[in-house]
Design an enzyme around this catalytic site. Structure first.
Site, PDB file in Angstrom:
ATOM      1  N   ASN A 157      -8.563  -0.279  -6.055  1.00 34.21           N
ATOM      2  CA  ASN A 157     -10.025  -0.328  -6.066  1.00 34.21           C
ATOM      3  C   ASN A 157     -10.562  -1.656  -6.607  1.00 34.21           C
ATOM      4  OD1 ASN A 157     -10.448   2.288  -4.997  1.00 34.21           O
ATOM      5  ND2 ASN A 157      -9.897   3.142  -6.988  1.00 34.21           N
ATOM      6  N   LYS A 215       0.831  -1.194   0.000  1.00 35.39           N
ATOM      7  CA  LYS A 215       0.000   0.000   0.000  1.00 35.39           C
ATOM      8  C   LYS A 215       0.873   1.254   0.000  1.00 35.39           C
ATOM      9  CE  LYS A 215      -3.690   2.574   0.328  1.00 35.39           C
ATOM     10  NZ  LYS A 215      -4.966   2.590   1.019  1.00 35.39           N
TER      11      LYS A 215
END
Lengths: 368, 368
Positions: A251, A232
């Site tokens: 997403n 991330k």
């Protein structure tokens, strides 16, 4: 400061670099970590009431011990409360205590706490420093890193928000000890997602060590959280404002996932559960487009099931889900930007997906 | 695009550079200017209802002619309406039209419009592009440049906001033709302030040409607006987030000015009027500290009076004003950071001002 062993990642952003610390008991080091991040002034600890009293007291004591005079507010933090009314309530509290630009807001709780308190910090006095102390697995591996903060409007989720990078992210694995099993699973959905879209080795780790992963005593679990955090952090550092083609990959599963949350009413499915089902729908789309084969679809389903995640949804219609995807804020010029797998650990975006094909894939994840 | 003759300044910020255009009739060029700024998609023109119908129609037509499909919303824009309820109303409207990240919000009106619509743009979908079309003199020379956007809370002015830089600032001097004289004066207060704190030549210009300046047909007036815009642009480019010692100078007169607005009730005094009185109080403080002599205090009073600005306040007490300054958001660690003149065109900040000295200076600007 904590030892470097606990340092999972350093995130580089236009608002400065910040450390993400992951380890057991690291909350006790919040004071020195905040000082090392250049923070001073007072602390405004805004915590999910679910962390009260034990975890909140421990954080409060650690802040005071670290030299930060601290005020504490606890709130019900859930999707229904993640709205402007709650934001106004927090503004009111900050105003009562005359919180200033040199002070720091500390957000303690799951994804809702990070989003809502982060939004307050982004907008109070045009922005004050925020420290994220995520206490759910989902918030640890995903939402606490990257500065995306938001609240819901009656007409849609996360429609109002900002990019407001934290000054520090402190993840105490001990906070997961009291996390309900269902919420742990929701967190694994996001972590497994990181493997699916960007890291085949991480995907392997999740597949091969499901039992050990779910016991938090295991060092493997902590290391795997750190690895997921690193992914991330790398994505955010490369594409802070989601303008490129990288950050949007996170997403994966979220277009249908958000639709499931909206149509079934926020709170019916946990965010991670909705994303798991959304990933199954997306896998169905990718297979129909010939981007992946059935084997990867089955492999994805199997790993999600190993972590007690749902792979189908009930009580909703394909029509309602597809309609809901159209108001998703990632759309551009009306065309939905789908994140789809190209292989294990590889994903890409596609805009040209026929609605009928989407409908078929969505129907496949709806229970009869 | 307009000719370079109308280009007053280019502002450099972390969110990119943008042009500030100042001239008569430049609204007709909004389409090409927006395209040159890299904008496409649809436009959402949110205008002060006071600009309806003529100016709004002309802007709408210019946008459509420039290739921007445009939706228009008009709102009452005043300090009382500059609140979260109005913000929610605009979110609702944007949601109805499915405004997306690739679309552009155009804020048309005075300072309230720029602040409120700018805040909506800063937070809708975590930030969408905004074009500022200020239509008051105060907004032109000051608020429209620099990305500071905010709304009021019941407990205080501008407590909630963001730094959200526009993509373009388009200032059509023709919009000033219908501006009430009192609001023109309020704008001159901010422009004269730029001279007082940073540019002795600009101060001279205001002193020597008061009559000509107040006639907008004069080329001198337009050039002086451009010069004032340039000063603001230089300050913002040097100190985007008001972290240094430069941008804070623009708050000259604002500590007492904000207090006057808060204590007398928003709307009783125009912002520029309150700032004019606040500058007189600040000048009294500087004189008492020996930073300036009485001659400069008198010179400041004289120029403000030439532009029909108030230099004293009535209906408030010194106690109430001083109490109100303590919740001013520029305070840090409880100590107020005063912006004070050191000479004509020169200012500095001071934190060590005794409250009794402030009280004396404040009492001097209160009418018996």
């Amino acid at each position: 400061m904590t030892t470097d062993e606990n340092l999972a990642a350093v995130v580089s952003t236009s608002q400065g670099d910040y450390r993400v610390i992951v380890g057991r008991g690291v909350i006790d080091e919040i004071g020195p970590e905040m000082s090392a991040a250049g923070l001073s002034g007072r602390a405004f600890l805004i915590a999910d009431v679910a962390m009260f009293p034990t975890a909140v007291h421990r954080a409060h004591e650690a802040l005071e011990r670290g030299g930060f005079a601290t005020n504490v507010m606890t709130l019900e933090m859930n999707e229904r409360a993640k709205n402007m009314d709650t934001v106004l309530q927090v503004y009111e509290w900050l105003s009562t205590h005359r919180a200033e630009r040199a002070d720091t807001v500390v957000a303690m709780g799951g994804g809702v706490a990070g989003d809502l308190v982060g939004f307050v910090a982004a907008t109070w006095l045009r922005g004050v420093p925020v420290v994220q102390v995520p206490t759910s697995l989902a918030a640890m591996v995903d939402a606490s890193i990257g500065g995306k903060v938001a609240v819901n409007l009656p007409v849609g989720k996360n429609l109002v928000g900002a990019f407001h990078q934290p000054k520090l992210v402190l993840q105490d694995v001990a906070h997961l000890d009291t996390l309900p099993q269902r919420e742990m699973a929701g967190g694994f959905a996001e972590a497994i997602k990181h493997g699916l879209i960007l890291d085949p080795d991480l995907l392997d780790t999740f597949e091969k060590n499901a039992d050990e992963m779910q016991s938090l005593e295991s060092d493997l679990a902590v290391r795997t959280i750190r690895r997921s955090v690193q992914i991330k952090a790398e994505v955010v550092s490369a594409d802070e404002f989601e303008r490129g083609d990288t950050r949007v990959l996170l997403n994966y599963g979220h277009t249908i996932g958000h639709a499931i949350e909206a149509v079934s009413g926020y709170g019916e499915y946990l965010h991670g559960e909705a994303v798991a089902i959304g990933m199954m729908a997306a896998a169905g789309i990718a297979r129909r487009l010939g981007m992946i084969d059935q084997e990867l679809v089955d492999r994805q389903r199997s790993v999600l099931l190993r972590y007690s995640l749902p792979v189908t949804v009930n009580g909703v219609t394909a029509d309602a889900l597809i309609e809901a995807t159209k108001s998703d804020k990632k759309s551009r010029g009306g065309a939905i930007r789908w994140v789809l797998l190209e292989g294990p650990g590889r994903a890409a975006t596609r805009r040209d997906v026929p609605e009928e094909l989407v409908r078929d894939a969505v129907e496949e994840v709806i229970e009869e």
